[in-house]
Design a protein around this motif. Structure first.
Motif, PDB file in Angstrom:
ATOM      1  N   ASN A 131     -13.304 -12.285   4.109  1.00 36.40           N
ATOM      2  CA  ASN A 131     -14.554 -11.810   4.692  1.00 36.40           C
ATOM      3  C   ASN A 131     -15.730 -12.683   4.238  1.00 36.40           C
ATOM      4  O   ASN A 131     -15.842 -13.037   3.065  1.00 36.40           O
ATOM      5  N   GLU A 149       1.893   4.696   1.048  1.00 35.87           N
ATOM      6  CA  GLU A 149       1.551   5.553   2.181  1.00 35.87           C
ATOM      7  C   GLU A 149       2.247   6.888   2.055  1.00 35.87           C
ATOM      8  O   GLU A 149       3.177   7.054   1.291  1.00 35.87           O
ATOM      9  N   LEU A 177      -2.477  -6.862   5.004  1.00 33.89           N
ATOM     10  CA  LEU A 177      -3.474  -7.435   5.910  1.00 33.89           C
ATOM     11  C   LEU A 177      -4.895  -7.008   5.548  1.00 33.89           C
ATOM     12  O   LEU A 177      -5.811  -7.834   5.557  1.00 33.89           O
ATOM     13  N   ASP A 178      -5.080  -5.746   5.206  1.00 37.15           N
ATOM     14  CA  ASP A 178      -6.422  -5.265   4.850  1.00 37.15           C
ATOM     15  C   ASP A 178      -7.008  -6.040   3.671  1.00 37.15           C
ATOM     16  O   ASP A 178      -8.194  -6.373   3.656  1.00 37.15           O
ATOM     17  N   VAL A 179      -6.168  -6.312   2.687  1.00 41.48           N
ATOM     18  CA  VAL A 179      -6.631  -7.045   1.497  1.00 41.48           C
ATOM     19  C   VAL A 179      -6.917  -8.503   1.859  1.00 41.48           C
ATOM     20  O   VAL A 179      -7.947  -9.061   1.467  1.00 41.48           O
ATOM     21  N   ASN A 201     -13.992   0.204   4.656  1.00 40.75           N
ATOM     22  CA  ASN A 201     -12.960   0.336   5.689  1.00 40.75           C
ATOM     23  C   ASN A 201     -12.026   1.510   5.415  1.00 40.75           C
ATOM     24  O   ASN A 201     -10.952   1.607   6.011  1.00 40.75           O
ATOM     25  N   LYS A 220       0.866  -1.168   0.000  1.00 44.35           N
ATOM     26  CA  LYS A 220       0.000   0.000   0.000  1.00 44.35           C
ATOM     27  C   LYS A 220       0.906   1.222   0.000  1.00 44.35           C
ATOM     28  O   LYS A 220       1.845   1.303   0.776  1.00 44.35           O
ATOM     29  N   GLU A 241     -10.414   2.249   2.603  1.00 43.39           N
ATOM     30  CA  GLU A 241      -9.324   1.957   1.664  1.00 43.39           C
ATOM     31  C   GLU A 241      -9.837   2.073   0.235  1.00 43.39           C
ATOM     32  O   GLU A 241     -11.009   1.831  -0.029  1.00 43.39           O
ATOM     33  N   LEU A 257      -7.813  -9.744   4.714  1.00 46.71           N
ATOM     34  CA  LEU A 257      -9.057  -9.814   5.482  1.00 46.71           C
ATOM     35  C   LEU A 257     -10.283  -9.637   4.592  1.00 46.71           C
ATOM     36  O   LEU A 257     -11.308 -10.289   4.807  1.00 46.71           O
ATOM     37  N   ALA A 258     -10.182  -8.790   3.582  1.00 53.25           N
ATOM     38  CA  ALA A 258     -11.300  -8.611   2.648  1.00 53.25           C
ATOM     39  C   ALA A 258     -11.499  -9.876   1.813  1.00 53.25           C
ATOM     40  O   ALA A 258     -12.640 -10.267   1.541  1.00 53.25           O
ATOM     41  N   LEU A 276     -13.198  -3.176   1.241  1.00 50.20           N
ATOM     42  CA  LEU A 276     -12.064  -2.277   1.463  1.00 50.20           C
ATOM     43  C   LEU A 276     -12.525  -0.819   1.509  1.00 50.20           C
ATOM     44  O   LEU A 276     -12.089  -0.042   2.360  1.00 50.20           O
TER      45      LEU A 276
END
Length: 135
Positions: free
Chosen positions: A126, A12, A118-120, A62, A10, A64, A122-123, A59
């Motif tokens: 999901n 940042e 991690l965000d991806v 959340n 990602k 993103e 978890l998606a 995402l």
């Protein structure tokens, strides 16, 4: 998404952050979720696209931003770069991606999950996105 890298990273420190999710990560993670449920080794392109749309929506909810990279060129690259994992197939008149018989869930996890943000991840896992696959 003006800025970003693939689902592995990602960007940042900029005003806009974005994940680029390629067909290889999408197909592999959809297949992992199907295999977890004792499911099929084949997913249609439509199922993969719907799964991706739900992942992007999760995402977005959340905070993103994410973009799917699903062009024919990228799909062809998937079959070239990961020919030991996937092949194009057709079932019941619908084209899609089939996991080769000699590959199992552990192979997919090792190849396609270790580097994900991690965000991806978890998606991808999901329950809402998995339900789109009929799992």
């Amino acid at each position: 998404c003006g800025y970003g890298l693939n689902a592995k990273y990602k960007q940042e420190g900029v005003a806009e952050m974005c994940f680029y999710i390629g067909i290889e990560d999408l197909a592999a993670n959809a297949m992992i979720e199907m295999l977890k449920k004792g499911g099929r080794r084949f997913l249609t392109y439509n199922e993969i696209e719907m799964y991706g749309a739900e992942v992007v929506q999760i995402l977005r909810e959340n905070g993103e931003k994410a973009v799917l990279i699903l062009s024919r060129e990228n799909t062809d690259a998937l079959f070239r770069n990961y020919s030991e994992f996937f092949e194009e197939s057709e079932q019941n008149g619908k084209r899609g991606i089939k996991l080769k018989e000699n590959k199992e869930i552990e192979d997919l996890i090792q190849q396609f999950r270790g580097y994900l943000a991690l965000d991806v991840l978890l998606a991808f896992m999901n329950q809402r996105s998995v339900q789109v696959l009929g799992a």
